[in-house]
Design an enzyme around this catalytic site. Structure first.
Site, mmCIF file in Angstrom:
data_model
loop_
_atom_site.group_PDB
_atom_site.id
_atom_site.type_symbol
_atom_site.label_atom_id
_atom_site.label_comp_id
_atom_site.label_asym_id
_atom_site.label_seq_id
_atom_site.Cartn_x
_atom_site.Cartn_y
_atom_site.Cartn_z
ATOM 1 N N HIS A 2 -14.399 -12.489 7.838
ATOM 2 C CA HIS A 2 -15.737 -13.048 7.576
ATOM 3 C C HIS A 2 -16.579 -12.868 8.830
ATOM 4 C CE1 HIS A 2 -18.965 -15.897 6.766
ATOM 5 N NE2 HIS A 2 -18.780 -16.308 8.010
ATOM 6 N N LYS A 19 -9.302 -13.877 7.696
ATOM 7 C CA LYS A 19 -8.872 -14.627 6.516
ATOM 8 C C LYS A 19 -7.338 -14.607 6.401
ATOM 9 C CE LYS A 19 -13.223 -13.562 4.132
ATOM 10 N NZ LYS A 19 -13.843 -12.957 2.929
ATOM 11 N N ASN A 35 -10.579 -9.051 1.556
ATOM 12 C CA ASN A 35 -11.322 -8.231 2.526
ATOM 13 C C ASN A 35 -11.161 -8.678 3.977
ATOM 14 O OD1 ASN A 35 -13.027 -10.400 2.536
ATOM 15 N ND2 ASN A 35 -14.822 -9.326 1.730
ATOM 16 N N GLU A 50 -22.418 -22.246 11.053
ATOM 17 C CA GLU A 50 -20.979 -22.031 10.893
ATOM 18 C C GLU A 50 -20.222 -22.429 12.159
ATOM 19 O OE1 GLU A 50 -20.752 -17.928 9.589
ATOM 20 O OE2 GLU A 50 -21.588 -18.417 7.629
ATOM 21 N N ARG A 65 -13.202 -3.413 7.625
ATOM 22 C CA ARG A 65 -12.840 -3.394 6.197
ATOM 23 C C ARG A 65 -12.601 -1.962 5.719
ATOM 24 N NH1 ARG A 65 -17.494 -7.799 4.696
ATOM 25 N NH2 ARG A 65 -16.252 -9.705 4.802
ATOM 26 N N TYR A 78 -18.659 -21.933 2.253
ATOM 27 C CA TYR A 78 -19.162 -20.982 1.254
ATOM 28 C C TYR A 78 -20.102 -21.658 0.239
ATOM 29 C CZ TYR A 78 -16.051 -17.128 2.690
ATOM 30 O OH TYR A 78 -15.435 -16.107 3.368
ATOM 31 N N ARG A 100 -21.513 -7.776 11.878
ATOM 32 C CA ARG A 100 -21.477 -7.419 10.445
ATOM 33 C C ARG A 100 -21.209 -5.922 10.273
ATOM 34 N NH1 ARG A 100 -21.633 -11.099 6.067
ATOM 35 N NH2 ARG A 100 -22.888 -9.593 4.918
ATOM 36 N N THR A 104 -19.222 -5.914 2.196
ATOM 37 C CA THR A 104 -18.411 -6.951 1.531
ATOM 38 C C THR A 104 -17.271 -6.302 0.736
ATOM 39 O OG1 THR A 104 -20.385 -8.322 1.361
ATOM 40 C CG2 THR A 104 -18.540 -8.897 -0.087
ATOM 41 N N PHE A 156 -16.447 -16.009 -9.183
ATOM 42 C CA PHE A 156 -15.259 -15.799 -8.354
ATOM 43 C C PHE A 156 -14.988 -16.942 -7.373
ATOM 44 C CE2 PHE A 156 -18.798 -13.642 -6.165
ATOM 45 C CZ PHE A 156 -18.736 -14.231 -4.909
HETATM 46 P P1 DAT Z 1 -19.562 -11.346 3.010
HETATM 47 O O1 DAT Z 1 -18.163 -11.874 3.231
HETATM 48 O O2 DAT Z 1 -19.631 -9.862 3.222
HETATM 49 O O3 DAT Z 1 -20.612 -12.099 3.779
HETATM 50 P P2 DAT Z 1 -20.462 -12.809 0.660
HETATM 51 O O4 DAT Z 1 -20.926 -13.866 1.617
HETATM 52 O O5 DAT Z 1 -21.414 -12.305 -0.355
HETATM 53 O O6 DAT Z 1 -19.895 -11.531 1.456
HETATM 54 O O7 DAT Z 1 -19.175 -13.321 -0.125
HETATM 55 C C1 DAT Z 1 -18.183 -14.084 0.549
HETATM 56 C C2 DAT Z 1 -16.818 -13.605 0.111
HETATM 57 O O8 DAT Z 1 -16.663 -13.838 -1.298
HETATM 58 C C3 DAT Z 1 -16.586 -12.108 0.260
HETATM 59 O O9 DAT Z 1 -16.174 -11.774 1.572
HETATM 60 C C4 DAT Z 1 -15.520 -11.851 -0.735
HETATM 61 C C5 DAT Z 1 -15.883 -12.801 -1.866
HETATM 62 N N1 DAT Z 1 -16.672 -12.092 -2.871
HETATM 63 C C6 DAT Z 1 -17.974 -11.743 -2.809
HETATM 64 N N2 DAT Z 1 -18.377 -11.095 -3.902
HETATM 65 C C7 DAT Z 1 -17.285 -11.036 -4.705
HETATM 66 C C8 DAT Z 1 -17.033 -10.500 -5.989
HETATM 67 N N3 DAT Z 1 -17.998 -9.886 -6.697
HETATM 68 N N4 DAT Z 1 -15.761 -10.611 -6.485
HETATM 69 C C9 DAT Z 1 -14.785 -11.228 -5.792
HETATM 70 N N5 DAT Z 1 -14.965 -11.778 -4.569
HETATM 71 C C10 DAT Z 1 -16.188 -11.673 -4.037
HETATM 72 MG MG MG Z 2 -21.318 -14.017 3.603
#
Ligand code: DAT
Ligand code: MG
Length: 150
Positions: A117, A11, A114, A128, A104, A51, A87, A93, A59
């Site tokens: 991805h 990112k 973080n 993707e 991370r 996304y 992963r 996450t 968020f």
């Molecule tokens: P991941 O990236 O581990 O697959 P995700 O797909 O649930 O997680 O979410 C995508 C991204 O969105 C994640 O990397 C960071 C952001 N995100 C997720 N949950 C969040 C939260 N509670 N507050 C802020 N950002 C968040």
């Molecule tokens: Mg995800």
């Protein structure tokens, strides 16, 4: 051998902080094979598509604002169990829940910064890869293949 593929993306914060090399190195050292890579600055709409499952989350708008602040480094890595292991290599996450030794866990602090991805299922990985690399990926045989797989 038809290897599983996963989409891994560094990112904008990871790019800005000079972590591309460290992250690439971990996947290379693990034994996964890089089959596509590019530095890319996609549109807001492109990230909204990537996304789309999170569209209803509070968020979501600020997360997309952050994703378009600068280029991302897009990669496809191939190998046995690449999605699940990828992963694990990234960590949880929330960096606070990520073990030391994971990307991370070692390189970041806030959930909203973080740095990376990784696809969560084989099906989503293929979706993707089609979104990020419509030009396709590269087929090549690693000279290490026989030393990584039995
Ligand atoms: P991941 O990236 O581990 O697959 P995700 O797909 O649930 O997680 O979410 C995508 C991204 O969105 C994640 O990397 C960071 C952001 N995100 C997720 N949950 C969040 C939260 N509670 N507050 C802020 N950002 C968040
Ligand atoms: Mg995800």
């Amino acid at each position: 051998m038809d290897l599983e593929r996963t989409y891994i993306m560094i990112k904008p914060d990871g790019v800005q902080r000079g972590l591309i090399g460290d992250i690439v190195k971990r996947f290379e050292q693990k034994g996964f094979k890089l089959v596509a890579a590019k530095l890319y600055s996609p549109s807001r709409a492109h990230f909204e598509k990537h996304y789309e499952d999170l569209k209803g989350k509070k968020f979501f708008p600020s997360m997309i604002d952050y994703m378009i602040t600068g280029p991302v480094f897009c990669m496809v890595w191939a190998g046995k169990g690449a999605v699940k292991t990828g992963r694990k290599m990234l960590g949880e996450t929330n960096p606070a829940d990520s073990l030391p030794g994971s990307i991370r866990g070692d390189f970041c602090i806030d959930i909203g910064r973080n740095i990376c991805h990784g696809s969560d299922t084989v099906e989503n990985a293929e979706k993707e890869i089609a979104l990020w690399f419509p030009e396709g990926t590269n087929a090549w045989t690693s000279h290490s293949q026989g030393w990584i797989y039995e």
